[in-house]
Enzyme design. Structure first.
Site, mmCIF file in Angstrom:
data_model
loop_
_atom_site.group_PDB
_atom_site.id
_atom_site.type_symbol
_atom_site.label_atom_id
_atom_site.label_comp_id
_atom_site.label_asym_id
_atom_site.label_seq_id
_atom_site.Cartn_x
_atom_site.Cartn_y
_atom_site.Cartn_z
ATOM 1 N N CYS A 1 -2.778 1.672 -10.659
ATOM 2 C CA CYS A 1 -2.664 1.597 -12.126
ATOM 3 C C CYS A 1 -3.131 0.280 -12.718
ATOM 4 O O CYS A 1 -4.078 0.251 -13.498
ATOM 5 C CB CYS A 1 -1.213 1.841 -12.527
ATOM 6 S SG CYS A 1 -0.696 3.515 -12.168
HETATM 7 N N1 NAD Z 1 0.523 6.305 -7.853
HETATM 8 C C1 NAD Z 1 1.091 5.784 -8.920
HETATM 9 O O1 NAD Z 1 1.929 4.883 -8.828
HETATM 10 C C2 NAD Z 1 0.776 6.293 -10.312
HETATM 11 C C3 NAD Z 1 1.669 5.988 -11.361
HETATM 12 C C4 NAD Z 1 1.398 6.428 -12.635
HETATM 13 C C5 NAD Z 1 0.221 7.137 -12.874
HETATM 14 N N2 NAD Z 1 -0.637 7.427 -11.862
HETATM 15 C C6 NAD Z 1 -1.841 8.201 -12.176
HETATM 16 O O2 NAD Z 1 -1.675 9.538 -11.703
HETATM 17 C C7 NAD Z 1 -2.922 10.065 -11.222
HETATM 18 C C8 NAD Z 1 -2.781 10.526 -9.790
HETATM 19 O O3 NAD Z 1 -2.487 9.405 -8.964
HETATM 20 P P1 NAD Z 1 -1.896 9.537 -7.493
HETATM 21 O O4 NAD Z 1 -1.441 8.168 -7.128
HETATM 22 O O5 NAD Z 1 -0.968 10.679 -7.397
HETATM 23 O O6 NAD Z 1 -3.215 9.903 -6.670
HETATM 24 P P2 NAD Z 1 -3.295 10.340 -5.128
HETATM 25 O O7 NAD Z 1 -4.630 9.866 -4.657
HETATM 26 O O8 NAD Z 1 -2.054 9.933 -4.417
HETATM 27 O O9 NAD Z 1 -3.288 11.920 -5.161
HETATM 28 C C9 NAD Z 1 -4.246 12.659 -5.808
HETATM 29 C C10 NAD Z 1 -4.450 13.963 -5.038
HETATM 30 O O10 NAD Z 1 -5.381 14.745 -5.809
HETATM 31 C C11 NAD Z 1 -6.230 15.444 -4.911
HETATM 32 N N3 NAD Z 1 -7.441 15.823 -5.647
HETATM 33 C C12 NAD Z 1 -8.466 15.055 -6.025
HETATM 34 N N4 NAD Z 1 -9.358 15.786 -6.743
HETATM 35 C C13 NAD Z 1 -8.877 17.051 -6.802
HETATM 36 C C14 NAD Z 1 -9.331 18.253 -7.398
HETATM 37 N N5 NAD Z 1 -10.452 18.287 -8.112
HETATM 38 N N6 NAD Z 1 -8.595 19.371 -7.238
HETATM 39 C C15 NAD Z 1 -7.440 19.353 -6.538
HETATM 40 N N7 NAD Z 1 -6.943 18.238 -5.951
HETATM 41 C C16 NAD Z 1 -7.655 17.082 -6.085
HETATM 42 C C17 NAD Z 1 -6.460 14.452 -3.795
HETATM 43 O O11 NAD Z 1 -6.863 15.138 -2.608
HETATM 44 C C18 NAD Z 1 -5.075 13.784 -3.669
HETATM 45 O O12 NAD Z 1 -4.277 14.427 -2.705
HETATM 46 C C19 NAD Z 1 -3.934 8.960 -11.456
HETATM 47 O O13 NAD Z 1 -4.564 9.146 -12.673
HETATM 48 C C20 NAD Z 1 -3.083 7.716 -11.496
HETATM 49 O O14 NAD Z 1 -3.700 6.674 -12.246
HETATM 50 C C21 NAD Z 1 -0.375 7.026 -10.580
#
Ligand code: NAD
Length: 422
Positions: A262
């Site tokens: 983030c």
């Molecule tokens: N991790 C954090 O602390 C956090 C906190 C707040 C917001 N976010 C936001 O949330 C979102 C997700 O982050 P995350 O940390 O969960 O990511 P992550 O990488 O842990 O997980 C994302 C998942 O999405 C899958 N994926 C990618 N493209 C895809 C598609 N087209 N169809 C289906 N699956 C798909 C990937 O294989 C992966 O398993 C981001 O925008 C991030 O900025 C993350």
């Protein structure tokens, strides 16, 4: 039309999986859709790949009917689809919406009248309306009329034991107020508090404001760390004193740089949009970016200064990095400042090794930094030990006692002749 599944969550990562767990625990029928076969197989066999969720919780979810799939056609049965895919930066440092667009294409292919589509991934303002809505409407269904479209920023804080998906208030911004009604009804089934904004853009901007606020305040103390060191002022003591003010001050602490999914990324989404749209910079964000991104090199310089006191150079010195993840107690090295720091030290010829109780392999520019298994034994061999992440397994006092030099970038080590604070 058979909309028999309460929710399909796209992206089974740090955000999507805990959300799926919370919804499933509240009795909703939930399916997880992810393109990563390994992740999907693991979940279907009761294995969690994220820190905040144990295997037993995945097993419980499976017992309640949850399953994961790589088959997008499962989307067609969903009353609600929640998109939680990554929103990374491209190699040029610009927002990369490719995973988000791909997820929207999958939704569009299976979109049915009366569905609720929620975007949770962090993104730049205008994305829901200008990037995602046209993809979803390409088949003829209209947002706000035939289906509902909402942006609801994810606010999860991995590793936080106090606040999780259930008790972090959920901000929702609907394309129309009817869309927001649908999302409020959905989230209220398993989240304590729902907060509505005027529309999708306000909800998108609220998330960017939260992350930018942190980014800027971390940059403020990082910059202060540099001049306080030069003036021989203990910034940690300063922050402790300032924190006693009961109003108007929130403490932030310096560190070796910012990491994770983030803080180093989201503010760029905001400044990119301001520049592209309005032609002028968002100066606060760009300055914070510059200051925080310079921290790993500053830490490298401070390591060099301390070796210098022993008549040593970075070249050939044994340097131990302790904790290479981007935050404590989380096995996530995404954008970790340990990576640019290690690159700089390796470039200068340091003999690097690392320890992290949560990380088995730490590769930097294709080179596997050697890992030590027994940290206590190896500390004494290093010319300098650098604490980058204060994992709960670490007994800092015991570590400093056996180290020759201990550089603490987290402000946690007790004072000692061999301890230097950032
Ligand atoms: N991790 C954090 O602390 C956090 C906190 C707040 C917001 N976010 C936001 O949330 C979102 C997700 O982050 P995350 O940390 O969960 O990511 P992550 O990488 O842990 O997980 C994302 C998942 O999405 C899958 N994926 C990618 N493209 C895809 C598609 N087209 N169809 C289906 N699956 C798909 C990937 O294989 C992966 O398993 C981001 O925008 C991030 O900025 C993350």
């Amino acid at each position: 039309m058979d909309l028999s599944v309460d929710a399909v969550i796209i992206g089974m990562g740090y955000v999507g999986l805990p959300l799926a767990r919370e919804a499933s625990a509240a009795g909703l029928s939930v399916i997880g859709f992810d393109l990563n076969l390994e992740v999907v197989d693991g979940l279907n066999h009761g294995r969690s790949h994220i820190d905040d969720l144990g295997d037993s919780e995945v097993v419980e979810m499976l017992g309640r009917g949850f399953f994961a799939t790589t088959d997008a056609s499962e989307l067609r049965h969903a009353r609600t689809i929640v998109v939680c895919v990554p929103t990374p930066l491209s190699s040029e440092g610009l927002p990369d919406l490719a995973p988000l667009r791909a997820a929207a294409e999958s939704v569009a292919e299976h979109l049915q009248p009366s569905m609720l589509v929620i975007l949770e991934s962090t993104t730049y303002l205008g994305t829901t309306d200008e990037e995602i809505r046209p993809i979803l409407e390409a088949g003829g269904l209209v947002a706000g009329k035939d289906f509902s479209l909402v942006f609801s920023p994810e606010r999860i804080d991995p590793g936080n034991k106090t606040f999780g998906p259930k008790n972090i208030p959920k901000v929702i911004g609907g394309h129309t107020s009817t869309c927001a009604d649908a999302a409020e009804a959905f989230y209220s089934r398993f989240i304590d508090s729902v907060v509505r904004t005027k529309g999708t853009r306000e909800a998108e901007t609220a998330k960017l404001l939260e992350n930018t606020y942190r980014h800027i305040n971390i940059a403020l103390v990082n910059e202060m760390a540099k001049f306080c060191h030069d003036l021989d002022i203990d910034l940690w003591d300063v922050i402790g004193a300032a924190s006693t003010k009961p109003f108007g001050f929130q403490p932030f602490r310096p560190g070796p740089g910012v990491g994770g999914h983030c803080i180093p990324i989201d503010p760029n989404y905001l400044s990119h949009r301001v520049r592209a749209r309005l032609g002028y910079p968002f100066r606060f964000v760009e300055l914070a970016q510059e200051i925080n991104a310079a921290m790993p090199n500053y830490v490298a310089r401070r390591i060099q200064d301390q070796l210098n006191l022993d008549g040593k150079a970075l070249l050939g010195s044994a340097i131990m990095l302790l904790g290479v993840t981007y935050k404590p107690n989380i096995a996530d090295t995404r954008e970790s400042p340990a990576i640019p720091l290690a690159k700089t030290l390796l470039r200068q010829g340091a003999e690097l090794r690392f320890h992290d109780p949560l990380i088995k392999q730490f590769a930097v520019s294709g080179y596997d930094v050697p890992r030590v298994d027994d940290v206590t034994e190896s500390l004494a061999d290093a010319d300098i030990c650098v604490l980058l992440q204060n994992h709960r397994e670490y007994d800092i006092e015991a570590m400093t006692a056996v180290s020759r030099r201990f550089f603490d970038t987290r402000g946690v080590a007790p004072p000692a002749h061999n301890v230097e604070l950032l």
